[in-house]
Design an enzyme around this catalytic site. Structure first.
Site, PDB file in Angstrom:
ATOM      1  N   PRO A 286     -43.212  11.848  40.659  1.00  0.00           N
ATOM      2  CA  PRO A 286     -44.039  10.871  41.390  1.00  0.00           C
ATOM      3  C   PRO A 286     -45.515  11.265  41.426  1.00  0.00           C
ATOM      4  CG  PRO A 286     -41.994  11.261  42.569  1.00  0.00           C
ATOM      5  CD  PRO A 286     -42.024  12.254  41.443  1.00  0.00           C
TER       6      PRO A 286
ATOM      7  N   ASN B 173     -11.399   7.140  -6.198  1.00  0.00           N
ATOM      8  CA  ASN B 173     -11.249   8.012  -5.029  1.00  0.00           C
ATOM      9  C   ASN B 173     -11.707   7.276  -3.768  1.00  0.00           C
ATOM     10  OD1 ASN B 173     -10.630  10.815  -6.317  1.00  0.00           O
ATOM     11  ND2 ASN B 173     -12.327   9.983  -7.507  1.00  0.00           N
TER      12      ASN B 173
ATOM     13  N   LEU C  47       0.815  -1.213   0.000  1.00  0.00           N
ATOM     14  CA  LEU C  47       0.000   0.000   0.000  1.00  0.00           C
ATOM     15  C   LEU C  47       0.847   1.261   0.000  1.00  0.00           C
ATOM     16  CD1 LEU C  47      -2.577  -1.117   2.735  1.00  0.00           C
ATOM     17  CD2 LEU C  47      -2.732  -1.436   0.263  1.00  0.00           C
TER      18      LEU C  47
ATOM     19  N   TYR D 264       1.413  10.969 -11.926  1.00  0.00           N
ATOM     20  CA  TYR D 264       0.970  10.007 -10.909  1.00  0.00           C
ATOM     21  C   TYR D 264       0.481   8.727 -11.586  1.00  0.00           C
ATOM     22  CZ  TYR D 264      -1.777   7.962  -7.094  1.00  0.00           C
ATOM     23  OH  TYR D 264      -2.293   7.102  -6.153  1.00  0.00           O
TER      24      TYR D 264
END
Length: 401
Positions: A310, A148, A64, A119
């Protein structure tokens, strides 16, 4: 199984490592056939000696590691191709032919707007390096081209517009969108990790590419994650605006299982600062106790908390169409209902010691009485529609005539 993850401190790496440890430590029992002995975490601050040790022992490698935002264009090739060469050479040095997964990008198709990107070229070179390694060594390589990515732990203002949008919205910062009609293909981190675990179990998805589109094929050259979402920037911003307004409106947007909205909501929440992780609710208080709206939905009503002092009786009204659940979670109560044209009173004694849900029936006037003389009665109330003051559908009438 010994598993090596390079880029272990990155966005994908952190999520994958966390999931692997959950399985290894027995916290995640959804993968009973996956036996993990060691998780080797390698990143930029690791040593060459560690890489050698891990490559000698690994039974599976997730590569990765990569460069997304270099200082120079040349660093793309150095980071995305150069390290891959080092990794494969090290495996080869130890004669380790274990399977290796490569994290590539859809930009490696070099199609359309990706044609001239450095890239994409570096990712394409990395792919070819892996395929050549497979032919030479006989090892199995698994090349994934990711679109993405988004999800928790993704770094904002780096390589993910979704992470930036979520971070800015969560922190009250502006978002700039030049064209809200631009569509992105998005892959959620949990779906990606699920595919990585499927890969370890021999259940991965293979494909060939038709342009930018993966076409599933049992013996395909590439691998892919079958669940992605195509969403416009405008749709993302609109959803984030709804998420950000929730503490004020109390409205939870529609987030069906598997939907992009659900995944985006989880991502957005992961960026909330401490001061926004808590917010006040409006308590409507009087001498009888309090009533507080908790959450509202766009189509499935609202949830509220009712506290009765109550001995206090609350309710004494009926609805034409609205229906409700009363669920006592603390104390003891008598719930009474009477059909408005009848004298018969239905009575239910309930308490927090045995939690039950009681239907408030349309056309029946109803109340709830705190039977305790000393402690408050706490009731969760769900109504099938959010309260509309312009059309309250609520009419006073005592249950007992």
């Amino acid at each position: 199984m010994n598993i090596l993850i390079t880029g272990a401190k990155g966005f994908v790496g952190k999520n994958l490592v966390a999931s692997l440890y959950n399985i290894k430590d027995g916290k995640d029992k959804t993968r009973p056939n996956l036996k993990i002995e060691n998780v080797f975490e390698y990143d930029i601050d690791s040593t060459a000696q560690e890489l050698e040790e891990y490559c000698a022992k690994a039974d599976f490698v997730f590569n990765l590691a990569g460069v997304n935002r270099p200082k120079t264009q040349e660093e793309f090739m150095q980071g995305n191709f150069g390290f891959a060469s080092t990794l494969l050479n090290t495996l080869e040095k130890f004669g380790n032919k274990c399977p290796v997964m490569l994290s590539s990008s859809i930009q490696a198709t070099l199609i359309g707007r990706y044609a001239e990107g450095e890239y994409g070229k570096s990712k394409k070179a990395g792919e070819e390096l892996f395929f050549d390694y497979a032919k030479k060594s006989g090892a199995k390589v698994c090349v994934y081209r990711f679109p993405n990515l988004f999800g928790k732990w993704c770094r904002p203002n780096y390589n993910s517009a979704v992470a930036t949008f979520c971070y800015n919205t969560a922190n009250g910062l502006p978002i700039t969108v030049t064209d809200p009609k631009i569509e992105l293909e998005l892959l959620y981190i949990d779906d990606l990790v699920a595919e990585m675990l499927d890969l370890l179990e021999g259940k991965a998805h293979r494909c060939e590419y038709d342009g930018l589109t993966p076409i599933e094929k049992e013996d395909g050259k590439y691998y892919f994650v079958p669940i992605t979402h195509k969403v416009t920037l405008g749709e993302i911003v609109n959803l984030l605006e709804k998420f950000a307004s929730q503490p004020n409106t109390l409205i939870i947007p529609e987030i069906p299982n598997g939907s992009f909205a659900k995944k985006l909501y989880s991502t957005y929440l992961s960026y909330l600062p401490k001061e926004k992780a808590i917010f006040d609710l409006k308590m409507n208080e009087d001498a009888r106790g309090s009533f507080t709206e908790l959450l509202k939905t766009e189509k499935c009503g609202q949830v509220s908390i009712n506290i009765s002092k109550p001995g206090i009786t609350k309710g004494q009204h009926w609805h034409h169409s609205k229906w409700e659940f009363f669920i006592v979670v603390k104390g003891k109560a008598l719930i009474q209902q009477r059909k408005v044209d009848s004298d018969e009173v239905l009575e239910f004694v309930v308490s927090g010691d045995k939690i039950q849900a009681v239907h408030m029936l349309p056309g029946y006037t109803h109340n709830i009485i705190n039977l305790s003389e000393t402690e408050d009665l706490v009731t969760v109330m769900w109504a099938n529609e959010s309260f509309d003051p312009a059309h309250p559908d609520t009419f006073f009438e005592p249950v007992e005539k």
